[in-house]
Design an enzyme around this catalytic site. Structure first.
Site, PDB file in Angstrom:
ATOM      1  N   CYS A 166      -7.838  -2.150   5.303  1.00 12.09           N
ATOM      2  CA  CYS A 166      -6.361  -2.240   6.884  1.00 12.09           C
ATOM      3  C   CYS A 166      -6.770  -1.393   7.934  1.00 12.09           C
ATOM      4  CB  CYS A 166      -5.182  -0.756   6.012  1.00 12.09           C
ATOM      5  SG  CYS A 166      -3.557  -0.350   7.592  1.00 12.09           S
ATOM      6  N   GLY A 185      -6.739 -17.193   3.487  1.00 11.52           N
ATOM      7  CA  GLY A 185      -6.257 -18.088   3.457  1.00 11.52           C
ATOM      8  C   GLY A 185      -4.531 -18.752   3.983  1.00 11.52           C
ATOM      9  N   ARG A 220       1.063 -13.639   3.381  1.00 10.23           N
ATOM     10  CA  ARG A 220       1.846 -14.529   5.036  1.00 10.23           C
ATOM     11  C   ARG A 220       2.675 -15.641   3.863  1.00 10.23           C
ATOM     12  NH1 ARG A 220      -1.540 -16.089   9.012  1.00 10.23           N
ATOM     13  NH2 ARG A 220      -2.935 -15.600   6.953  1.00 10.23           N
ATOM     14  N   GLU A 267       1.049  -1.066  -0.130  1.00  9.61           N
ATOM     15  CA  GLU A 267       0.350   0.306   0.449  1.00  9.61           C
ATOM     16  C   GLU A 267       1.109   1.420   0.205  1.00  9.61           C
ATOM     17  OE1 GLU A 267      -3.477   1.620   3.141  1.00  9.61           O
ATOM     18  OE2 GLU A 267      -1.306   1.052   3.490  1.00  9.61           O
TER      19      GLU A 267
HETATM   20  C1  FNR Z   1      -0.529  -7.198   4.729  1.00  7.01           C
HETATM   21  N1  FNR Z   1      -1.623  -6.911   4.468  1.00  7.01           N
HETATM   22  C2  FNR Z   1      -2.323  -6.166   3.275  1.00  7.01           C
HETATM   23  N2  FNR Z   1      -3.534  -5.269   3.058  1.00  7.01           N
HETATM   24  C3  FNR Z   1      -3.897  -4.630   2.087  1.00  7.01           C
HETATM   25  O1  FNR Z   1      -4.523  -4.423   1.945  1.00  7.01           O
HETATM   26  N3  FNR Z   1      -2.424  -3.491   1.664  1.00  7.01           N
HETATM   27  C4  FNR Z   1      -1.240  -4.067   3.089  1.00  7.01           C
HETATM   28  O2  FNR Z   1      -0.655  -2.613   2.079  1.00  7.01           O
HETATM   29  C5  FNR Z   1      -0.751  -4.983   3.722  1.00  7.01           C
HETATM   30  N4  FNR Z   1       0.485  -5.260   4.150  1.00  7.01           N
HETATM   31  C6  FNR Z   1       0.782  -6.157   4.960  1.00  7.01           C
HETATM   32  C7  FNR Z   1       1.816  -6.544   5.290  1.00  7.01           C
HETATM   33  C8  FNR Z   1       2.278  -7.728   5.864  1.00  7.01           C
HETATM   34  C9  FNR Z   1       3.546  -7.402   6.507  1.00  7.01           C
HETATM   35  C10 FNR Z   1       1.199  -8.795   6.061  1.00  7.01           C
HETATM   36  C11 FNR Z   1       1.705  -9.923   6.470  1.00  7.01           C
HETATM   37  C12 FNR Z   1       0.005  -8.199   5.733  1.00  7.01           C
HETATM   38  C13 FNR Z   1      -2.704  -7.783   4.197  1.00  7.01           C
HETATM   39  C14 FNR Z   1      -2.204  -8.435   3.149  1.00  7.01           C
HETATM   40  O3  FNR Z   1      -2.335  -8.508   2.114  1.00  7.01           O
HETATM   41  C15 FNR Z   1      -3.936 -10.343   3.402  1.00  7.01           C
HETATM   42  O4  FNR Z   1      -4.620  -9.574   3.201  1.00  7.01           O
HETATM   43  C16 FNR Z   1      -3.801 -10.642   4.585  1.00  7.01           C
HETATM   44  O5  FNR Z   1      -2.288 -11.142   5.793  1.00  7.01           O
HETATM   45  C17 FNR Z   1      -4.590 -11.516   5.387  1.00  7.01           C
HETATM   46  O6  FNR Z   1      -4.227 -12.671   3.660  1.00  7.01           O
HETATM   47  P1  FNR Z   1      -3.421 -14.343   3.899  1.00  7.01           P
HETATM   48  O7  FNR Z   1      -1.865 -13.703   4.803  1.00  7.01           O
HETATM   49  O8  FNR Z   1      -3.739 -15.131   4.843  1.00  7.01           O
HETATM   50  O9  FNR Z   1      -2.912 -14.720   2.208  1.00  7.01           O
END
Ligand code: FNR
Length: 457
Positions: A110, A210, A236, A36
């Site tokens: 977020c 997921g 992740r 972002e």
């Molecule tokens: C994120 N997530 C996230 N979401 C988003 O819309 N913009 C962002 O910049 C970020 N930044 C971010 C950084 C880090 C280190 C993590 C771990 C997560 C959330 C991410 O895109 C996602 O929605 C969640 O982590 C759930 O998905 P997973 O991890 O289960 O695949």
């Protein structure tokens, strides 16, 4: 952009920079999201075609940092995720950047304080009129697809209603993180809610959330199918081991780190960002001997050395240096400068240009505050002592200010000195001018400045 049957690298702050996006694509991701990026950061950045790295750079003019870097390999596949609370600002960004991205996504998920206080991220789901206005403005005025990424809401019917309202703006697809704003990654996601969203809307739905159960590509497809979604987005699990996108199965993390480092070097990624991403890959392994050696490293070369990759890094950095790469702190306004000249009766600003620096001795040094514990060691203090000891007039500083950037020229004896870098404030500019003079006079050594990061070798 076709959003059907795609496996997507999710937006991740600090992780989703160019090397990680390219790595994900090389392992089999179809689409990659940037981290972002907040609207005003992009608005005050300047676009440069970087001929040496073959990239397009959006550079922060105040500190030279890269806000967004992209290259040919991700054309048609990179989605920029924007943090915004303003349709106006979002549109300005969209117009500025649409030539370099495949689609623009608005972050509506977020839950961080910083986002919510600014009316961004998940706050937009609770201010639906504003959220719709942002999306509609973008859809109506940009030439690229516009999407958003949301979370689910605590009430089922609210989720469906919200998503349908967002769809009505004409967005091309919607990514849904299957958790509410209060749920953390350790909580199980709700694929059944995504399933209901899929039945309620006509646009492609990208399922996200997921990772806890995703260890290989087949698991991504399983999660997508459990949600009945069009595509799937992974955060992740890709951050931990980006090779999970590989159809042949994931690789050991050593291979992934090696490949990630190669891309970091090739695209001159900042050492701090590179280090952060590797920390995310190493996780518990940071406690090992190798992990500690890695944590002690600071420069890109030192990080590469931990994986016996230092010579490649040195070779490449030398190649870039010889080609004249712009240092990360070398963001410099290319426009004319204005300096306030009290001698002019009209009190008008006098236009100056690079002539001002004719005859000024310049070095590529910058002032880094953490290098000085004691005020008496500051470059200006040292230079003052030098002039007193040598019966010279005390140093006289002149500061030029342009676009929130500062440059100082210091007069010592018969010579003028200035750093070739622009600094973020007047004090720093004076310190870096003093440092330039100290270097020229041999009072501080070049090696010492390279060592503490004040000078690019
Ligand atoms: C994120 N997530 C996230 N979401 C988003 O819309 N913009 C962002 O910049 C970020 N930044 C971010 C950084 C880090 C280190 C993590 C771990 C997560 C959330 C991410 O895109 C996602 O929605 C969640 O982590 C759930 O998905 P997973 O991890 O289960 O695949």
């Amino acid at each position: 952009m076709d959003y059907r049957n795609k496996i997507i690298l999710a937006p991740m702050v600090r992780v989703g920079t160019l090397p990680m996006r390219l790595l994900a694509l090389s392992y089999g991701a179809d689409i990659v999201y940037t981290e972002e990026i907040i609207d005003w950061k992009l608005l005050k950045s300047e676009r440069f075609v970087n001929d040496i790295l073959q990239t397009i750079d959006y550079v922060d003019k105040t500190d030279g940092s890269i806000v967004f870097r992209t290259c040919n390999s991700e054309i048609g596949k990179v989605v920029l995720q924007l943090g915004t609370a303003s349709a106006d600002r979002a549109l300005q960004v969209g117009k500025k950047i649409q030539q370099d991205i495949a689609a623009l996504d608005i972050n509506m998920g977020c839950p961080k304080d910083f986002s919510i206080k600014g009316g961004m991220g998940v706050a937009l789901l609770y201010d639906l009129e504003r959220a719709k206005c942002i999306l509609k403005t973008l859809v109506d005025n940009l030439d690229i697809p516009v999407t958003c990424k949301v979370r689910i809401l605590p009430e089922f019917h609210e989720t469906i209603n919200t998503v349908k309202e967002l769809e009505s703006t004409g967005i091309a697809a919607i990514a849904v993180h299957a958790r509410t704003k209060l749920e953390r990654p350790r909580h199980p996601p709700h694929p059944e809610v995504i399933r209901e969203i899929v039945s309620a809307v006509k646009i492609p739905v990208i399922a996200n959330g997921g990772s806890s159960d995703i260890h290989k590509r087949a698991d991504m497809l399983k999660f997508r199918d459990a949600c009945g979604a069009t595509s799937v987005m992974i955060a992740r699990a890709a951050q931990w081991n980006c090779s999970i996108f590989r159809p042949e199965g994931p690789l050991p993390i050593e291979n992934v780190i090696h490949e990630y480092l190669r891309l970091s070097v090739d695209y001159d990624n900042s050492p701090s960002n590179t280090k952060y991403c590797i920390q995310m890959i190493l996780r518990d392994l940071q406690e090992t001997k190798l992990g500690r050696q890695f944590l002690d490293s600071q420069t890109l070369e030192q990080i590469c050395e931990v994986w016996n990759f230092g010579s490649y890094c040195r070779k490449k950095q030398l190649e870039y240096h010889n080609a004249g790469i712009r240092g990360r702190r070398q963001a410099c306004p290319r426009v004319q400068l204005y300096i306030k000249d009290d001698s002019l009766p009209t009190k008008k600003a006098k236009t100056i240009d690079s002539m001002l620096f004719d005859g000024v001795i310049e070095h590529n040094v910058s002032f880094i505050r953490v290098n000085y514990n004691d005020d008496k060691d500051l470059p200006k203090s040292k230079l003052y002592i030098y002039t007193v000891k040598n019966n010279l007039k005390i140093p006289k500083y002149e500061v030029i200010h342009k676009d929130k950037l500062f440059k100082a020229i210091v007069l010592v004896g018969d010579n003028k000195y200035s750093s070739s870098f622009w600094e973020k404030n007047k004090k720093y500019a004076e310190q870096s001018a003093a440092l330039t003079c100290l270097l020229q006079l041999g009072i501080v050594k070049r090696e010492e400045l390279i060592q503490n990061g004040s000078m690019i070798s």
